[in-house]
Motif scaffolding. Structure first.
Motif, PDB file in Angstrom:
ATOM      1  N   GLU A   1       0.843  -1.191   0.000  1.00  0.00           N
ATOM      2  CA  GLU A   1       0.000   0.000   0.000  1.00  0.00           C
ATOM      3  C   GLU A   1       0.881   1.245   0.000  1.00  0.00           C
ATOM      4  N   LEU A   2       0.495   2.221  -0.767  1.00  0.00           N
ATOM      5  CA  LEU A   2       1.230   3.476  -0.864  1.00  0.00           C
ATOM      6  C   LEU A   2       0.943   4.311   0.386  1.00  0.00           C
ATOM      7  N   PRO A   3       1.964   4.628   1.179  1.00  0.00           N
ATOM      8  CA  PRO A   3       1.707   5.426   2.384  1.00  0.00           C
ATOM      9  C   PRO A   3       1.287   6.852   2.024  1.00  0.00           C
ATOM     10  N   ALA A   4       0.510   7.461   2.899  1.00  0.00           N
ATOM     11  CA  ALA A   4       0.019   8.821   2.655  1.00  0.00           C
ATOM     12  C   ALA A   4       1.156   9.836   2.737  1.00  0.00           C
ATOM     13  N   GLN A   5       2.156   9.566   3.561  1.00  0.00           N
ATOM     14  CA  GLN A   5       3.265  10.495   3.772  1.00  0.00           C
ATOM     15  C   GLN A   5       4.600   9.783   3.586  1.00  0.00           C
ATOM     16  N   GLY A   6       5.627  10.561   3.321  1.00  0.00           N
ATOM     17  CA  GLY A   6       6.977  10.030   3.268  1.00  0.00           C
ATOM     18  C   GLY A   6       7.487   9.790   1.857  1.00  0.00           C
ATOM     19  N   ALA A   7       8.802   9.705   1.768  1.00  0.00           N
ATOM     20  CA  ALA A   7       9.479   9.461   0.485  1.00  0.00           C
ATOM     21  C   ALA A   7       9.428   7.977   0.164  1.00  0.00           C
ATOM     22  N   VAL A   8       9.000   7.650  -1.058  1.00  0.00           N
ATOM     23  CA  VAL A   8       8.885   6.250  -1.460  1.00  0.00           C
ATOM     24  C   VAL A   8       9.668   6.001  -2.742  1.00  0.00           C
ATOM     25  N   LEU A   9      10.140   4.763  -2.862  1.00  0.00           N
ATOM     26  CA  LEU A   9      10.881   4.313  -4.030  1.00  0.00           C
ATOM     27  C   LEU A   9      10.142   3.104  -4.585  1.00  0.00           C
ATOM     28  N   VAL A  10       9.696   3.209  -5.846  1.00  0.00           N
ATOM     29  CA  VAL A  10       8.892   2.153  -6.463  1.00  0.00           C
ATOM     30  C   VAL A  10       9.623   1.576  -7.670  1.00  0.00           C
ATOM     31  N   SER A  11       9.211   0.377  -8.058  1.00  0.00           N
ATOM     32  CA  SER A  11       9.788  -0.261  -9.239  1.00  0.00           C
ATOM     33  C   SER A  11       9.264   0.400 -10.498  1.00  0.00           C
ATOM     34  N   GLU A  12       9.930   0.137 -11.607  1.00  0.00           N
ATOM     35  CA  GLU A  12       9.445   0.698 -12.875  1.00  0.00           C
ATOM     36  C   GLU A  12       8.117   0.080 -13.264  1.00  0.00           C
ATOM     37  N   THR A  13       7.879  -1.162 -12.867  1.00  0.00           N
ATOM     38  CA  THR A  13       6.597  -1.827 -13.155  1.00  0.00           C
ATOM     39  C   THR A  13       5.455  -1.077 -12.474  1.00  0.00           C
ATOM     40  N   ARG A  14       5.635  -0.799 -11.205  1.00  0.00           N
ATOM     41  CA  ARG A  14       4.596  -0.063 -10.471  1.00  0.00           C
ATOM     42  C   ARG A  14       4.457   1.350 -10.994  1.00  0.00           C
ATOM     43  N   PHE A  15       5.569   1.974 -11.285  1.00  0.00           N
ATOM     44  CA  PHE A  15       5.533   3.348 -11.786  1.00  0.00           C
ATOM     45  C   PHE A  15       4.780   3.422 -13.109  1.00  0.00           C
ATOM     46  N   LEU A  16       5.116   2.555 -14.049  1.00  0.00           N
ATOM     47  CA  LEU A  16       4.492   2.602 -15.374  1.00  0.00           C
ATOM     48  C   LEU A  16       3.023   2.176 -15.358  1.00  0.00           C
ATOM     49  N   ALA A  17       2.600   1.461 -14.310  1.00  0.00           N
ATOM     50  CA  ALA A  17       1.190   1.066 -14.199  1.00  0.00           C
ATOM     51  C   ALA A  17       0.294   2.260 -13.873  1.00  0.00           C
ATOM     52  N   GLY A  18       0.865   3.308 -13.283  1.00  0.00           N
ATOM     53  CA  GLY A  18       0.057   4.485 -12.943  1.00  0.00           C
ATOM     54  C   GLY A  18       0.920   5.677 -12.601  1.00  0.00           C
ATOM     55  N   PRO A  19       1.715   6.151 -13.546  1.00  0.00           N
ATOM     56  CA  PRO A  19       2.655   7.231 -13.227  1.00  0.00           C
ATOM     57  C   PRO A  19       1.979   8.537 -12.802  1.00  0.00           C
ATOM     58  N   ASP A  20       0.867   8.895 -13.423  1.00  0.00           N
ATOM     59  CA  ASP A  20       0.230  10.170 -13.093  1.00  0.00           C
ATOM     60  C   ASP A  20      -0.243  10.212 -11.645  1.00  0.00           C
ATOM     61  N   ALA A  21      -0.803   9.113 -11.167  1.00  0.00           N
ATOM     62  CA  ALA A  21      -1.258   9.061  -9.771  1.00  0.00           C
ATOM     63  C   ALA A  21      -0.074   9.145  -8.808  1.00  0.00           C
ATOM     64  N   LEU A  22       1.019   8.495  -9.163  1.00  0.00           N
ATOM     65  CA  LEU A  22       2.197   8.508  -8.284  1.00  0.00           C
ATOM     66  C   LEU A  22       2.856   9.880  -8.236  1.00  0.00           C
ATOM     67  N   VAL A  23       3.052  10.505  -9.380  1.00  0.00           N
ATOM     68  CA  VAL A  23       3.752  11.803  -9.380  1.00  0.00           C
ATOM     69  C   VAL A  23       2.889  12.928  -8.819  1.00  0.00           C
ATOM     70  N   SER A  24       1.571  12.750  -8.812  1.00  0.00           N
ATOM     71  CA  SER A  24       0.704  13.794  -8.262  1.00  0.00           C
ATOM     72  C   SER A  24       0.473  13.615  -6.767  1.00  0.00           C
ATOM     73  N   ARG A  25       1.031  12.572  -6.185  1.00  0.00           N
ATOM     74  CA  ARG A  25       0.924  12.318  -4.738  1.00  0.00           C
ATOM     75  C   ARG A  25       1.530  13.489  -3.978  1.00  0.00           C
ATOM     76  N   SER A  26       0.774  14.042  -3.050  1.00  0.00           N
ATOM     77  CA  SER A  26       1.244  15.235  -2.342  1.00  0.00           C
ATOM     78  C   SER A  26       1.892  14.921  -1.000  1.00  0.00           C
ATOM     79  N   GLY A  27       1.915  13.652  -0.607  1.00  0.00           N
ATOM     80  CA  GLY A  27       2.396  13.297   0.718  1.00  0.00           C
ATOM     81  C   GLY A  27       3.875  13.043   0.852  1.00  0.00           C
ATOM     82  N   GLY A  28       4.654  13.244  -0.183  1.00  0.00           N
ATOM     83  CA  GLY A  28       6.085  13.024  -0.061  1.00  0.00           C
ATOM     84  C   GLY A  28       6.761  12.842  -1.397  1.00  0.00           C
ATOM     85  N   LYS A  29       8.061  12.689  -1.337  1.00  0.00           N
ATOM     86  CA  LYS A  29       8.859  12.558  -2.555  1.00  0.00           C
ATOM     87  C   LYS A  29       8.685  11.174  -3.179  1.00  0.00           C
ATOM     88  N   LEU A  30       8.918  11.132  -4.492  1.00  0.00           N
ATOM     89  CA  LEU A  30       8.792   9.886  -5.242  1.00  0.00           C
ATOM     90  C   LEU A  30      10.105   9.568  -5.945  1.00  0.00           C
TER      91      LEU A  30
END
Length: 172
Positions: free
Chosen positions: A22-51
C-alpha cells in the motif's frame, strides 16, 4: 545497505515499496518501474512526499522524460559489474534531459567503478558492504580535477585553464 551521498554515509530517506504494498500517505517512497508505469500520473501527483523510481538498465529512459521534473530520485540498476548500460542512462538523464534530482547507483556497485559513476552523473550509491561505503567517502575527496567533460557538472582541466587565462587577460 549503506547509502553514500555527497561524500557521506547517510540514512536512506526513501522507503522501498514492493509492487503490491500500500502506498503510504506520507513520506518518500521508491517504487519499481513496473509499479511506476502502471500508474505514473497518480504517483507523481501524490502530495504526501517525494517519489523515486528504480529504473532497470534495459529500459529506455525516454519513458521517464515526461515525469523527470516530479521525480526526486531515479535509481539506476547495475545488475552485473560488467554491464555498463546504466552509465549511458545516467549521462542521458543529466546531459540530454537536464535531470537534477538524485541519481542513485544500485545493484553491483563496486568501489573500482565509483569514480566513473561519479563522472557519469551519479550522486548517490547503494553499496553492499560498510567497508565499500567508507572507501567511497574517501574516494570522493581524492579527485578534484579531470580531463574529460562529463555528466557530473564539473568543468574539465582544459576549461579551468581557459577560464583562468581569460580572467587573467581581462585583468580580474
Amino acid at each position: 545497505m549503506p547509502l553514500v551521498k555527497g561524500g557521506h554515509i547517510i540514512a536512506d530517506a526513501f522507503v522501498r515499496l514492493t509492487d503490491d504494498a500500500e502506498l503510504p500517505a506520507q513520506g518518500a517512497v521508491l517504487v519499481s518501474e513496473t509499479r511506476f508505469l502502471a500508474g505514473p500520473d497518480a504517483l507523481v501527483s501524490r502530495s504526501g512526499g517525494k517519489l523515486g523510481v528504480i529504473w532497470p538498465n534495459n529500459r529506455d529512459v525516454d519513458d521517464l522524460v515526461p515525469y523527470l521534473d516530479r521525480l526526486a530520485l531515479v535509481a539506476l540498476v547495475f545488475p552485473s559489474f560488467r554491464d555498463g548500460r546504466a552509465y549511458t542512462q545516467a549521462r542521458l538523464l543529466r546531459e540530454r534531459y537536464g535531470y537534477r534530482g538524485e541519481l542513485r547507483a544500485t545493484g553491483q556497485v563496486l568501489r573500482d567503478q565509483f569514480v566513473f559513476m561519479l563522472r557519469a552523473g551519479f550522486d548517490a550509491f547503494e553499496v553492499k558492504k560498510q567497508a565499500d561505503a567508507e572507501a567511497f567517502t574517501e574516494t570522493v575527496k581524492r579527485y578534484s580535477v579531470f580531463y574529460q567533460p562529463t555528466g557530473d557538472g564539473r568543468i574539465s582541466a582544459l576549461h579551468q585553464r581557459l577560464q583562468l587565462r581569460h580572467s587573467e587577460s581581462a585583468g580580474l
